[in-house]
Design a protein around this motif. Structure first.
Motif, PDB file in Angstrom:
ATOM      1  N   PRO A 285      -4.592  -9.495  -3.269  1.00 58.53           N
ATOM      2  CA  PRO A 285      -3.729  -9.222  -2.120  1.00 58.53           C
ATOM      3  C   PRO A 285      -4.533  -9.023  -0.840  1.00 58.53           C
ATOM      4  O   PRO A 285      -5.590  -8.396  -0.850  1.00 58.53           O
ATOM      5  N   ASP A 286      -4.035  -9.557   0.257  1.00 52.96           N
ATOM      6  CA  ASP A 286      -4.699  -9.433   1.555  1.00 52.96           C
ATOM      7  C   ASP A 286      -4.272  -8.158   2.277  1.00 52.96           C
ATOM      8  O   ASP A 286      -4.978  -7.676   3.158  1.00 52.96           O
ATOM      9  N   PHE A 287      -3.091  -7.620   1.892  1.00 54.06           N
ATOM     10  CA  PHE A 287      -2.571  -6.404   2.501  1.00 54.06           C
ATOM     11  C   PHE A 287      -2.199  -5.402   1.408  1.00 54.06           C
ATOM     12  O   PHE A 287      -1.752  -5.792   0.333  1.00 54.06           O
ATOM     13  N   ILE A 288      -2.368  -4.147   1.694  1.00 50.29           N
ATOM     14  CA  ILE A 288      -1.908  -3.076   0.808  1.00 50.29           C
ATOM     15  C   ILE A 288      -0.822  -2.314   1.568  1.00 50.29           C
ATOM     16  O   ILE A 288      -1.092  -1.696   2.603  1.00 50.29           O
ATOM     17  N   VAL A 289       0.413  -2.369   1.074  1.00 45.39           N
ATOM     18  CA  VAL A 289       1.543  -1.708   1.737  1.00 45.39           C
ATOM     19  C   VAL A 289       1.897  -0.440   0.973  1.00 45.39           C
ATOM     20  O   VAL A 289       2.008  -0.459  -0.264  1.00 45.39           O
ATOM     21  N   GLN A 290       2.074   0.643   1.696  1.00 47.73           N
ATOM     22  CA  GLN A 290       2.405   1.929   1.068  1.00 47.73           C
ATOM     23  C   GLN A 290       3.586   2.565   1.787  1.00 47.73           C
ATOM     24  O   GLN A 290       3.825   2.303   2.973  1.00 47.73           O
ATOM     25  N   SER A 291       4.305   3.414   1.062  1.00 47.52           N
ATOM     26  CA  SER A 291       5.417   4.157   1.661  1.00 47.52           C
ATOM     27  C   SER A 291       5.357   5.592   1.171  1.00 47.52           C
ATOM     28  O   SER A 291       4.877   5.861   0.061  1.00 47.52           O
ATOM     29  N   ASP A 292       5.832   6.524   1.994  1.00 41.35           N
ATOM     30  CA  ASP A 292       5.841   7.921   1.576  1.00 41.35           C
ATOM     31  C   ASP A 292       7.271   8.377   1.298  1.00 41.35           C
ATOM     32  O   ASP A 292       8.226   7.604   1.433  1.00 41.35           O
ATOM     33  N   GLU A 293       7.436   9.635   0.897  1.00 46.97           N
ATOM     34  CA  GLU A 293       8.743  10.164   0.521  1.00 46.97           C
ATOM     35  C   GLU A 293       9.707  10.207   1.704  1.00 46.97           C
ATOM     36  O   GLU A 293      10.922  10.251   1.525  1.00 46.97           O
ATOM     37  N   GLU A 294       9.173  10.221   2.917  1.00 48.04           N
ATOM     38  CA  GLU A 294      10.017  10.294   4.104  1.00 48.04           C
ATOM     39  C   GLU A 294      10.436   8.916   4.599  1.00 48.04           C
ATOM     40  O   GLU A 294      11.103   8.796   5.636  1.00 48.04           O
ATOM     41  N   GLY A 295      10.038   7.880   3.867  1.00 52.94           N
ATOM     42  CA  GLY A 295      10.447   6.530   4.248  1.00 52.94           C
ATOM     43  C   GLY A 295       9.570   5.888   5.297  1.00 52.94           C
ATOM     44  O   GLY A 295       9.987   4.928   5.967  1.00 52.94           O
ATOM     45  N   ASN A 296       8.351   6.402   5.461  1.00 58.92           N
ATOM     46  CA  ASN A 296       7.421   5.810   6.416  1.00 58.92           C
ATOM     47  C   ASN A 296       6.586   4.736   5.727  1.00 58.92           C
ATOM     48  O   ASN A 296       6.106   4.937   4.606  1.00 58.92           O
ATOM     49  N   LEU A 297       6.438   3.599   6.377  1.00 56.02           N
ATOM     50  CA  LEU A 297       5.656   2.495   5.832  1.00 56.02           C
ATOM     51  C   LEU A 297       4.313   2.397   6.535  1.00 56.02           C
ATOM     52  O   LEU A 297       4.209   2.614   7.747  1.00 56.02           O
ATOM     53  N   SER A 298       3.285   2.084   5.778  1.00 59.42           N
ATOM     54  CA  SER A 298       1.966   1.859   6.354  1.00 59.42           C
ATOM     55  C   SER A 298       1.290   0.746   5.578  1.00 59.42           C
ATOM     56  O   SER A 298       1.703   0.409   4.462  1.00 59.42           O
ATOM     57  N   PHE A 299       0.272   0.158   6.174  1.00 54.80           N
ATOM     58  CA  PHE A 299      -0.445  -0.907   5.470  1.00 54.80           C
ATOM     59  C   PHE A 299      -1.906  -0.920   5.888  1.00 54.80           C
ATOM     60  O   PHE A 299      -2.291  -0.342   6.910  1.00 54.80           O
ATOM     61  N   SER A 300      -2.711  -1.552   5.086  1.00 53.08           N
ATOM     62  CA  SER A 300      -4.122  -1.737   5.405  1.00 53.08           C
ATOM     63  C   SER A 300      -4.541  -3.131   4.983  1.00 53.08           C
ATOM     64  O   SER A 300      -3.923  -3.733   4.096  1.00 53.08           O
ATOM     65  N   LEU A 301      -5.560  -3.646   5.636  1.00 50.66           N
ATOM     66  CA  LEU A 301      -6.093  -4.954   5.277  1.00 50.66           C
ATOM     67  C   LEU A 301      -7.105  -4.795   4.154  1.00 50.66           C
ATOM     68  O   LEU A 301      -7.880  -3.843   4.142  1.00 50.66           O
ATOM     69  N   THR A 302      -7.086  -5.715   3.221  1.00 51.82           N
ATOM     70  CA  THR A 302      -8.080  -5.706   2.161  1.00 51.82           C
ATOM     71  C   THR A 302      -9.368  -6.308   2.709  1.00 51.82           C
ATOM     72  O   THR A 302      -9.392  -7.473   3.116  1.00 51.82           O
ATOM     73  N   ARG A 303     -10.427  -5.527   2.721  1.00 51.90           N
ATOM     74  CA  ARG A 303     -11.691  -6.025   3.245  1.00 51.90           C
ATOM     75  C   ARG A 303     -12.546  -6.682   2.163  1.00 51.90           C
ATOM     76  O   ARG A 303     -13.449  -7.464   2.443  1.00 51.90           O
ATOM     77  N   GLY A 304     -12.258  -6.322   0.898  1.00 46.03           N
ATOM     78  CA  GLY A 304     -13.039  -6.909  -0.190  1.00 46.03           C
ATOM     79  C   GLY A 304     -14.518  -6.603  -0.037  1.00 46.03           C
ATOM     80  O   GLY A 304     -14.912  -5.487   0.287  1.00 46.03           O
ATOM     81  N   ARG A 305     -15.345  -7.647  -0.233  1.00 48.94           N
ATOM     82  CA  ARG A 305     -16.786  -7.485  -0.133  1.00 48.94           C
ATOM     83  C   ARG A 305     -17.315  -8.054   1.185  1.00 48.94           C
ATOM     84  O   ARG A 305     -18.398  -8.632   1.244  1.00 48.94           O
TER      85      ARG A 305
END
Length: 496
Positions: A285-305
């Motif tokens: 995956p190129d992006f990692i998407v996360q959500s918290d209990e309050e319904g907030n979305l965040s993401f990060s780029l996969t940097r790999g090596r």
């Protein structure tokens, strides 16, 4: 004075041309990097570092070796275990005892390890995989119909355990077409040429022979063929001494032949009806998407090596030193200066292209999260809103082609699994009451209906259209057929 003015204009034109060329080179490099998924991007960065001495990586490489670890499969042990399982499940004539029950067991293997590893693949069904290969052959419409029927009758191992006479009768009853056994056999031969090797075989023996036939001819493969063709009954009962004597081979050669036979796949269609995932294409995956209990979305780029990059100080100092005494430079010094300047310029362009790639990807992902917020929070296809490339381009200020490059080959790791970004896009469908839904939502409802069918009583396309209408999706029968084919789901006849 006029001559000086003319020289100034010429210099200005040359500068403008050089600047335009630089911008074009920058754009080309950025576009090329933007199209790459993370795995290919990693390789490209490493190649650039190897080829450009002016490009220096930092000592701290960003990335976790365990984050995107791949499963390590022992193919030989897998094949040996599978072959024993299949042979042990056959009828009396094919059944044999286990040679060494401990031979295929790895004491360190964790049965739950597969659940913990993060290897993700594009969801391509085995049916889709075979169906795609149909179009690689010049078949008539009649032959394609026969092929579809044969594929629909493969068992869970990918074998066709029906004789030609029975198939001929069934096609006459279900498809209202009279086909001869010779016709079926010709199409079956084409099916048996498909990948994976052994698919469409009418017995385990034929399955193994097909795989051996595709191997490069060697003395060992010739002996493998003789074992399965001439000594199959002894093989299934593990009568190695009889095989060794009949083929007049040494014990060492016999063991080598056996080892190679056990690498064959006795169940080439074990994934039939499921997704092939990792077997077709492994992705990170190129992006990692996360959500918290309050319904907030965040993401990060996969940097790999991919390390942080900078211009080599040695090259920078070299250029500065040469330029301090331009009049005293020898021809060799000038050539060295040109070489160093070219490498530094290339490194500078590359670093800037990487920054632009990251910025564009972040910009695009923010727009996707904003437009498809409900879907990312629920993971439910019904929450997907109709969305086109034009919509995201308008949100980000990027060109449509740029958005397409970001989404076409990139994946995101969400709380609900791995998705391909392009799967978030779908056309709008007007339900008739002023509400618009995505075609993806309709396909999800269609799949649910088919999965909920009574065993042996599949719904026809007309019936499926009627059920979808009750659910608020008034689409035509031909549209149902089109969506069903796009999802790789066979006709009701083949789903019986």
């Amino acid at each position: 004075m006029a001559q000086e003015l003319k020289n100034t204009q010429i210099q200005a034109q040359q500068l403008a041309q050089e600047q335009q060329q630089r911008l074009n080179a920058q754009q080309v490099m950025t576009i090329r990097l933007l199209e790459m998924p993370i795995a290919q991007f990693e390789q490209n960065v490493q190649t650039e570092i190897d080829e450009n001495p002016a490009l220096t990586p930092s000592e701290n490489v960003i990335g976790d070796d365990n984050e995107n670890a791949s499963e390590n499969y022992e193919e030989k042990d897998e094949r040996m275990d599978e072959l024993d399982k299949v042979l042990d499940s056959l009828d009396r004539d094919d059944r044999m005892e286990d040679i060494n029950p401990n031979l295929n067991r790895n004491p360190n293997h964790d049965p739950d390890a597969d659940q913990e590893e993060k290897v993700f693949g594009e969801a391509t069904s085995f049916y889709d995989y075979l169906h795609d290969q149909v179009h690689e052959h010049s078949l008539t419409e009649r032959q394609e119909m026969i092929m579809e029927y044969l594929i629909g009758n493969l068992d869970e191992d990918g074998l066709l355990r029906k004789d030609l006479a029975q198939l001929s009768d069934e096609i006459a009853v279900h498809e209202y077409i009279d086909v001869s056994e010779d016709e079926i056999e010709r199409v079956l031969t084409v099916l048996q040429s498909f990948d994976p090797a052994g698919i469409g075989a009418q017995s385990l023996q034929q399955c193994l022979l097909i795989q051996i036939f595709r191997k490069k001819p060697t003395p060992i493969t010739k002996l493998m063929h003789r074992v399965i063709d001439e000594c199959y009954k002894d093989f299934t009962h593990r009568r190695w001494d009889k095989i060794q004597k009949r083929l007049d081979i040494s014990e060492t050669t016999s063991e080598e032949v056996l080892a190679e036979i056990r690498k064959l796949n006795p169940r080439p269609g074990a994934a039939l009806g499921e997704t092939m995932g990792r077997n077709v294409q492994q992705v990170t995956p190129d992006f990692i998407v996360q959500s918290d209990e309050e319904g907030n979305l965040s993401f990060s780029l996969t940097r790999g090596r991919v390390p942080d990059l900078h211009i080599s100080q040695e090259f920078t100092e070299m250029i500065a030193a040469y330029r301090q005494n331009p009049t005293s430079m020898s021809r060799r010094d000038k050539e060295a200066l040109v070489y160093a300047q070219q490498k530094v310029n290339r490194a500078s362009l590359y670093i800037e292209a990487i920054k632009q790639r990251q910025h564009t990807m972040r910009l695009t992902m923010r727009a996707l999260l904003k437009r498809q917020r409900a879907y990312f929070l629920s993971g439910d296809d019904s929450d997907l809103k109709p969305m086109k490339l034009h919509d995201v381009a308008a949100d980000t200020g990027l060109d449509i082609s740029t958005v397409s490059r970001v989404c076409n080959s990139k994946y995101a790791d969400t709380p609900w699994g791995i998705i391909q970004l392009k799967s978030l896009f779908s056309k709008a469908f007007d339900t008739g009451n002023g509400e618009e839904v995505s075609t993806r939502e309709i396909k999800s409802a269609l799949r649910s209906l088919i999965e909920g069918e009574k065993k042996g009583e599949p719904l026809s396309d007309i019936q499926l259209a009627a059920e979808l209408k009750k659910m608020g999706y008034p689409i035509a029968r031909r549209t149902v057929a089109k969506y069903r084919e796009q999802m790789g789901i066979p006709t009701s006849m083949l789903r019986k």
